[in-house]
Design a protein around this motif. Structure first.
Motif, PDB file in Angstrom:
ATOM      1  N   PHE A 212       0.826  -1.210   0.000  1.00 17.27           N
ATOM      2  CA  PHE A 212       0.000   0.000   0.000  1.00 17.27           C
ATOM      3  C   PHE A 212       0.866   1.270   0.000  1.00 17.27           C
ATOM      4  O   PHE A 212       0.564   2.232  -0.717  1.00 17.27           O
ATOM      5  CB  PHE A 212      -0.927  -0.003   1.213  1.00 17.27           C
ATOM      6  CG  PHE A 212      -1.846   1.183   1.278  1.00 17.27           C
ATOM      7  CD1 PHE A 212      -2.841   1.352   0.330  1.00 17.27           C
ATOM      8  CD2 PHE A 212      -1.713   2.131   2.283  1.00 17.27           C
ATOM      9  CE1 PHE A 212      -3.697   2.449   0.384  1.00 17.27           C
ATOM     10  CE2 PHE A 212      -2.548   3.233   2.339  1.00 17.27           C
ATOM     11  CZ  PHE A 212      -3.546   3.384   1.387  1.00 17.27           C
ATOM     12  N   VAL A 213       1.927   1.252   0.791  1.00 20.07           N
ATOM     13  CA  VAL A 213       2.834   2.412   0.825  1.00 20.07           C
ATOM     14  C   VAL A 213       3.495   2.606  -0.536  1.00 20.07           C
ATOM     15  O   VAL A 213       3.638   3.739  -1.015  1.00 20.07           O
ATOM     16  CB  VAL A 213       3.897   2.228   1.934  1.00 20.07           C
ATOM     17  CG1 VAL A 213       4.991   3.293   1.817  1.00 20.07           C
ATOM     18  CG2 VAL A 213       3.246   2.310   3.307  1.00 20.07           C
ATOM     19  N   SER A 218       4.012   5.714  -5.472  1.00 23.56           N
ATOM     20  CA  SER A 218       3.940   5.719  -6.934  1.00 23.56           C
ATOM     21  C   SER A 218       2.932   6.748  -7.424  1.00 23.56           C
ATOM     22  O   SER A 218       3.226   7.541  -8.329  1.00 23.56           O
ATOM     23  CB  SER A 218       3.558   4.326  -7.454  1.00 23.56           C
ATOM     24  OG  SER A 218       4.547   3.365  -7.129  1.00 23.56           O
ATOM     25  N   TYR A 219       1.750   6.765  -6.817  1.00 21.03           N
ATOM     26  CA  TYR A 219       0.719   7.676  -7.293  1.00 21.03           C
ATOM     27  C   TYR A 219       0.961   9.123  -6.875  1.00 21.03           C
ATOM     28  O   TYR A 219       0.483  10.045  -7.548  1.00 21.03           O
ATOM     29  CB  TYR A 219      -0.667   7.194  -6.843  1.00 21.03           C
ATOM     30  CG  TYR A 219      -1.245   6.221  -7.829  1.00 21.03           C
ATOM     31  CD1 TYR A 219      -1.711   6.649  -9.066  1.00 21.03           C
ATOM     32  CD2 TYR A 219      -1.288   4.860  -7.547  1.00 21.03           C
ATOM     33  CE1 TYR A 219      -2.214   5.750  -9.994  1.00 21.03           C
ATOM     34  CE2 TYR A 219      -1.790   3.961  -8.470  1.00 21.03           C
ATOM     35  CZ  TYR A 219      -2.257   4.411  -9.688  1.00 21.03           C
ATOM     36  OH  TYR A 219      -2.737   3.526 -10.616  1.00 21.03           O
ATOM     37  N   THR A 220       1.692   9.330  -5.804  1.00 18.97           N
ATOM     38  CA  THR A 220       2.082  10.699  -5.456  1.00 18.97           C
ATOM     39  C   THR A 220       2.996  11.276  -6.530  1.00 18.97           C
ATOM     40  O   THR A 220       2.812  12.420  -6.995  1.00 18.97           O
ATOM     41  CB  THR A 220       2.794  10.725  -4.089  1.00 18.97           C
ATOM     42  OG1 THR A 220       1.907  10.229  -3.080  1.00 18.97           O
ATOM     43  CG2 THR A 220       3.214  12.145  -3.733  1.00 18.97           C
ATOM     44  N   ARG A 221       3.957  10.483  -6.961  1.00 19.02           N
ATOM     45  CA  ARG A 221       4.873  10.941  -8.006  1.00 19.02           C
ATOM     46  C   ARG A 221       4.165  11.040  -9.356  1.00 19.02           C
ATOM     47  O   ARG A 221       4.457  11.934 -10.162  1.00 19.02           O
ATOM     48  CB  ARG A 221       6.066   9.993  -8.084  1.00 19.02           C
ATOM     49  CG  ARG A 221       6.815   9.859  -6.751  1.00 19.02           C
ATOM     50  CD  ARG A 221       8.171   9.238  -6.899  1.00 19.02           C
ATOM     51  NE  ARG A 221       9.076  10.117  -7.638  1.00 19.02           N
ATOM     52  CZ  ARG A 221      10.386   9.866  -7.783  1.00 19.02           C
ATOM     53  NH1 ARG A 221      10.922   8.800  -7.222  1.00 19.02           N
ATOM     54  NH2 ARG A 221      11.141  10.684  -8.479  1.00 19.02           N
ATOM     55  N   ILE A 222       3.226  10.124  -9.613  1.00 19.15           N
ATOM     56  CA  ILE A 222       2.439  10.204 -10.849  1.00 19.15           C
ATOM     57  C   ILE A 222       1.614  11.491 -10.865  1.00 19.15           C
ATOM     58  O   ILE A 222       1.541  12.194 -11.889  1.00 19.15           O
ATOM     59  CB  ILE A 222       1.516   8.971 -10.976  1.00 19.15           C
ATOM     60  CG1 ILE A 222       2.332   7.719 -11.315  1.00 19.15           C
ATOM     61  CG2 ILE A 222       0.447   9.194 -12.047  1.00 19.15           C
ATOM     62  CD1 ILE A 222       1.536   6.427 -11.264  1.00 19.15           C
ATOM     63  N   PHE A 223       0.992  11.825  -9.723  1.00 14.13           N
ATOM     64  CA  PHE A 223       0.164  13.019  -9.640  1.00 14.13           C
ATOM     65  C   PHE A 223       0.966  14.281  -9.939  1.00 14.13           C
ATOM     66  O   PHE A 223       0.537  15.134 -10.728  1.00 14.13           O
ATOM     67  CB  PHE A 223      -0.459  13.113  -8.242  1.00 14.13           C
ATOM     68  CG  PHE A 223      -1.270  14.361  -8.022  1.00 14.13           C
ATOM     69  CD1 PHE A 223      -2.553  14.460  -8.519  1.00 14.13           C
ATOM     70  CD2 PHE A 223      -0.732  15.432  -7.325  1.00 14.13           C
ATOM     71  CE1 PHE A 223      -3.308  15.614  -8.318  1.00 14.13           C
ATOM     72  CE2 PHE A 223      -1.474  16.590  -7.117  1.00 14.13           C
ATOM     73  CZ  PHE A 223      -2.764  16.675  -7.616  1.00 14.13           C
ATOM     74  N   TRP A 224       2.156  14.368  -9.332  1.00 16.82           N
ATOM     75  CA  TRP A 224       2.977  15.565  -9.572  1.00 16.82           C
ATOM     76  C   TRP A 224       3.460  15.627 -11.014  1.00 16.82           C
ATOM     77  O   TRP A 224       3.567  16.717 -11.597  1.00 16.82           O
ATOM     78  CB  TRP A 224       4.156  15.593  -8.615  1.00 16.82           C
ATOM     79  CG  TRP A 224       3.779  15.912  -7.205  1.00 16.82           C
ATOM     80  CD1 TRP A 224       3.874  15.107  -6.115  1.00 16.82           C
ATOM     81  CD2 TRP A 224       3.184  17.140  -6.743  1.00 16.82           C
ATOM     82  NE1 TRP A 224       3.386  15.730  -5.001  1.00 16.82           N
ATOM     83  CE2 TRP A 224       2.964  16.991  -5.357  1.00 16.82           C
ATOM     84  CE3 TRP A 224       2.816  18.341  -7.365  1.00 16.82           C
ATOM     85  CZ2 TRP A 224       2.402  17.990  -4.573  1.00 16.82           C
ATOM     86  CZ3 TRP A 224       2.263  19.344  -6.586  1.00 16.82           C
ATOM     87  CH2 TRP A 224       2.056  19.172  -5.218  1.00 16.82           C
TER      88      TRP A 224
END
Length: 315
Positions: A212-213, A218-224
């Protein structure tokens, strides 16, 4: 007691599900429909990916085929026994059958978790490192990630199954649950369960929170990365490639949190039954539909498969 354990019968009480005879048939049809949809949806995705050269060569769909396989086996671990219990007066499962069900339930559930993390990593590399995608997410990498997901999950489940098999249990052997899981079994034990509970609170938590972490990172970096895309069309296209996966992640980890990470003081058998139904029965059915409804590649592969089938039938 050890010998008694080998022949013990655990009675599964279906808390939160009506035991009225007039309701049993309706519930049976309801669960049977869900199970058939689960098999149909997931097996169709596996078939499409395996028979379509374009999908088969794409890492994302390689991971998706294994996720569908895990969902089929995950549902098959619990739903057939639920159906059998609904249609019979006896709500029992043998001791060995209970341990076997628990082992496969943990294995396929954990495999789902690791595969979702693999798919998040795949999306991260595709969006944030597109020029390195073919070098990083190659065939060998995909094979290692998928093999590791299955092997680690199997070993994790084996550990808990072996430890549970060494416990002694007190009568009455009733599990207020729909299937055999670690925590309901520990409630029946007369032995010292400190080791298993400590392991569940350390290794078990890491086993669930680890993937989960990785997904969150991954999605934090994808979002940015998406926020830096200048055009609105480019942002929508990037978000569309992640939308289905994010929906599955929210459903999967949302139910896990309600099932395993709630305070003991707030736990109720009825609530646990409802959440476990979502986790073990409903979500495996929803996953293939979430991935296929907005996925143009899956729709195109289905059209090609139907075209090949029609051509074959005309011969």
């Amino acid at each position: 007691m050890a010998r008694e354990n080998q022949t013990a019968i655990f009675e599964i009480v279906l808390w939160g599900i009506s035991t009225q005879p007039e309701h049993q048939s309706l519930l049976f049809l309801f669960f049977l429909s869900i199970y058939l949809l689960t098999l149909l949806g997931n097996l169709l995705i596996i078939l499409l990916i395996r028979l379509d050269d374009h999908l088969l060569r794409t890492p994302m769909y390689f991971f998706l085929s294994h996720l569908s396989l895990a969902d089929v086996t995950f549902a098959s671990t619990t739903v057939p026994k639920i159906l059998a219990n609904l249609m019979s007066r006896s709500k029992t499962i043998s001791y060995s059958g209970c341990l076997t069900q628990m082992y496969f339930f943990l294995t396929f559930g954990n495999t789902d978790s690791f595969l979702l993390a693999c798919m998040a990593y795949d999306r991260y590399v595709a969006i944030c490192r597109p020029l390195h995608y073919t070098m990083v997410i190659n065939g060998k990498c995909c094979l290692y990630l998928v093999s590791g997901s299955w092997i680690i999950s199997a070993l994790h489940s084996l550990l808990y199954t072996l430890l549970t098999s060494r416990l002694s249990f007190c009568a009455p052997w009733e599990i207020p649950y729909l299937f055999c899981d670690v925590y309901p079994l520990l409630e029946l034990s007369c032995s010292d369960t400190t080791l298993i509970k400590t392991l569940a609170q350390t290794e078990g938590v890491l086993d669930i929170l680890g993937p989960f972490v990785l997904i969150i990172i991954s999605y934090t970096r994808i979002f940015w990365a998406i926020m830096k895309v200048p055009s609105a069309a480019g942002k929508r296209k990037a978000f569309s490639t992640c939308g289905s996966h994010l929906a599955v992640v929210v459903l999967f980890y949302g139910t896990i949190s309600c099932l395993y990470f709630q305070p003991a003081s707030t736990y109720s058998a009825q609530k646990g039954t409802i959440v476990s139904l979502l986790y073990a029965v409903v979500i495996p059915m929803l996953n293939p539909f979430i991935y296929s409804l907005r996925n143009q590649d899956i729709k195109a592969a289905l059209v090609r498969l139907l075209g090949r089938l029609r051509a074959f039938l005309r011969k």
